[in-house]
Scaffold this active site. Structure first.
Site, mmCIF file in Angstrom:
data_model
loop_
_atom_site.group_PDB
_atom_site.id
_atom_site.type_symbol
_atom_site.label_atom_id
_atom_site.label_comp_id
_atom_site.label_asym_id
_atom_site.label_seq_id
_atom_site.Cartn_x
_atom_site.Cartn_y
_atom_site.Cartn_z
ATOM 1 N N GLU A 65 -64.573 24.561 -5.285
ATOM 2 C CA GLU A 65 -64.405 25.301 -4.024
ATOM 3 C C GLU A 65 -65.011 26.690 -4.085
ATOM 4 O O GLU A 65 -65.617 27.174 -3.126
ATOM 5 C CB GLU A 65 -62.914 25.400 -3.649
ATOM 6 C CG GLU A 65 -62.646 25.938 -2.240
ATOM 7 C CD GLU A 65 -62.712 27.444 -2.085
ATOM 8 O OE1 GLU A 65 -62.904 27.927 -0.956
ATOM 9 O OE2 GLU A 65 -62.585 28.164 -3.101
ATOM 10 N N ASP A 79 -60.648 25.231 -9.455
ATOM 11 C CA ASP A 79 -61.483 26.263 -10.080
ATOM 12 C C ASP A 79 -61.037 27.658 -9.647
ATOM 13 O O ASP A 79 -60.386 27.827 -8.608
ATOM 14 C CB ASP A 79 -62.973 26.049 -9.762
ATOM 15 C CG ASP A 79 -63.289 25.994 -8.264
ATOM 16 O OD1 ASP A 79 -62.439 25.545 -7.468
ATOM 17 O OD2 ASP A 79 -64.395 26.424 -7.886
HETATM 18 C C1 LIG Z 1 -69.582 29.779 1.773
HETATM 19 S S1 LIG Z 1 -69.508 28.876 0.349
HETATM 20 C C2 LIG Z 1 -68.554 29.888 -0.681
HETATM 21 C C3 LIG Z 1 -67.121 29.680 -0.522
HETATM 22 C C4 LIG Z 1 -66.318 30.877 -0.918
HETATM 23 N N1 LIG Z 1 -64.946 30.489 -0.940
HETATM 24 C C5 LIG Z 1 -64.022 31.283 -1.514
HETATM 25 O O1 LIG Z 1 -64.142 32.444 -1.794
HETATM 26 C C6 LIG Z 1 -66.592 32.015 0.055
HETATM 27 O O2 LIG Z 1 -67.486 32.808 -0.225
HETATM 28 O O3 LIG Z 1 -65.940 32.133 1.084
HETATM 29 ZN ZN LIG Z 2 -59.273 29.655 -2.991
HETATM 30 ZN ZN LIG Z 3 -61.301 32.041 -3.953
#
Ligand SMILES: CSCC[C@H](NC=O)C(=O)O
Ligand SMILES: [Zn+2]
Ligand SMILES: [Zn+2]
Length: 408
Positions: free
Chosen positions: A147, A82
């Protein structure tokens, strides 16, 4: 490898651009198209292909290149399928067209995060296979959904499944972040996401009066305490050149809610915060600190967690870790300089490490501005192709790490 003219584009770049055109964009990703794409790759490369539906509509696709010694644990090459949404009006080119400019920059959502890595894995495996290599350890490539919104319908569920256990992963690679310098960033740990909503209740009334003990007044106190903590951590980071972003705790105030009218003092208001807690923090003490800021603000101020990761893990980056030794030796042999850091954000690596599998976050992208989640996310095709070269060296080394005590 050098980039070529449009009439003779490198086939790995063409495949990358095909994948970038699949609209796996949150909040409604076309996962079906991505799964079909990887099934077709498996067919063309002669790899095993397994689909694991971890939640309705959420499929993890696993492509497998068996090793010669099934007794050994495997190498897991993870990538998420995604991508985050776009503000189309801020882009120079359609973010789902994978436009390549005359200099070789490919513009697309996912160009850095992390569709490049998925294709780099596949193309490295393809090259090694075509050259007739076999390695002792099995290589699994996992292509996972969800993700970007936390992995709760993706890797978080997958690591709990028997199909994951059956992969017998000994070591994993997952995403990192581009590095604008000549060096490559590699992540050995992550900060823990704590998403906190503070709700304040107080006396309501007419907006023209000096009402006492209002929800807003108490919420303001908590906001001030938390933003003062933020400033302290920021100063700590600024004043110590040895500290990298991931080594301190960050927080942002990301939502304010409450109120109905200009002249009605509301009985309740809330503020939401995105904390990323550094791995060396005492979590119990930190939670108590949050509670005490709420208590100090007055009666009726409470907090709740929308997300609270409690299992920070560190993958050792010294020669006590044979995976690190293999990884870093290849980089040394290739004259790549590494900058080991703690990932400031959160990736699926946290779920992998939490079930005891050491993992490194590595996107082989140097001399590249950090544009993940940004407008005009782009990657130069030569950097992309160099990344394929890097995995082509890393995979043989990792998949040939001799038997370890943990393998038996
Ligand atoms: C903490 S859950 C969300 C996951 C997200 N990952 C990528 O950007 C992030 O905000 O880091
Ligand atoms: Zn990523
Ligand atoms: Zn990301």
């Amino acid at each position: 490898m050098t980039s070529k003219g449009p009439e003779e584009e490198h086939p790995s770049v063409t495949l990358f651009r095909q994948y970038l055109r699949i609209r796996t964009v949150q909040p409604k990703p076309d996962y079906g198209a991505a799964v079909a794409f990887f099934e077709e790759r498996a067919r063309q490369l002669g790899l095993g292909c397994q689909k694991v539906e971890v939640a309705p509509g959420y499929v993890v696709t696993v492509l497998t290149w068996p090793g010669t010694n099934p007794a050994l644990s495997s190498i897991l090459l993870n990538s998420h399928t995604d991508v985050v949404p776009v503000f189309k009006e801020h882009w120079s080119h359609d973010p789902f067209e994978a436009f390549k400019d005359s200099e070789g920059y490919i513009y697309a959502r996912g160009a850095q995060d992390m569709k490049c890595v998925s294709i780099q894995y596949l193309e490295a495996v393809r090259r090694l296979k075509v050259e007739g290599h076999r390695f002792p350890r099995t290589i699994h490539m996992t292509f996972v959904p969800d993700e970007e919104v936390g992995g709760h319908q993706g890797m978080e569920l997958f690591v709990q499944r028997p199909e994951f256990q059956a992969l017998r992963a000994g070591f994993a690679l997952d995403e990192g972040i581009a590095n604008p310098t000549d060096a490559f960033t590699v992540f050995y740990s992550e900060r823990s996401p704590w998403w906190v909503r503070v709700t304040s209740t107080g006396r309501p009334g007419h907006g023209s009066l000096f009402i006492e003990d209002t929800a807003a007044e108490k919420l303001h106190k908590v906001v001030s305490s938390i933003l003062a903590f933020r400033e302290k951590e920021w100063q700590r980071l600024q004043s110590n050149p040895h500290l990298k972003e991931g080594a301190v705790t960050s927080v942002n105030l990301t939502k304010l809610e409450g109120g109905v009218a200009y002249n009605v003092v509301p009985a309740t208001m809330s503020a939401s915060f995105d904390f990323r807690v550094a791995p060396d923090v005492d979590f119990k003490a930190f939670e108590e600190q949050l509670q005490s800021w709420c208590q100090a603000a007055g009666e009726g101020v409470t907090l709740e967690f929308a997300q609270k990761w409690m299992h920070p893990q560190v993958t050792p980056t010294d020669d006590s870790n044979p995976w690190w030794a293999a990884f870093s030796q290849v980089c040394k042999d290739m004259n790549l300089s590494l900058e080991p850091e703690i990932m400031p954000a959160s990736t699926d690596s946290r779920f992998i490490r939490a079930v005891g599998v050491p993992a490194l976050g590595f996107s082989p992208l140097n001399r590249t501005p950090v544009l993940l989640h940004d407008h005009d996310e782009r990657l130069h095709e030569a950097v992309f192709l160099r990344g394929v070269d890097i995995y082509t060296r890393l995979l043989p080394a990792l998949a040939s790490v001799p038997a370890l005590p943990s393998d038996s």
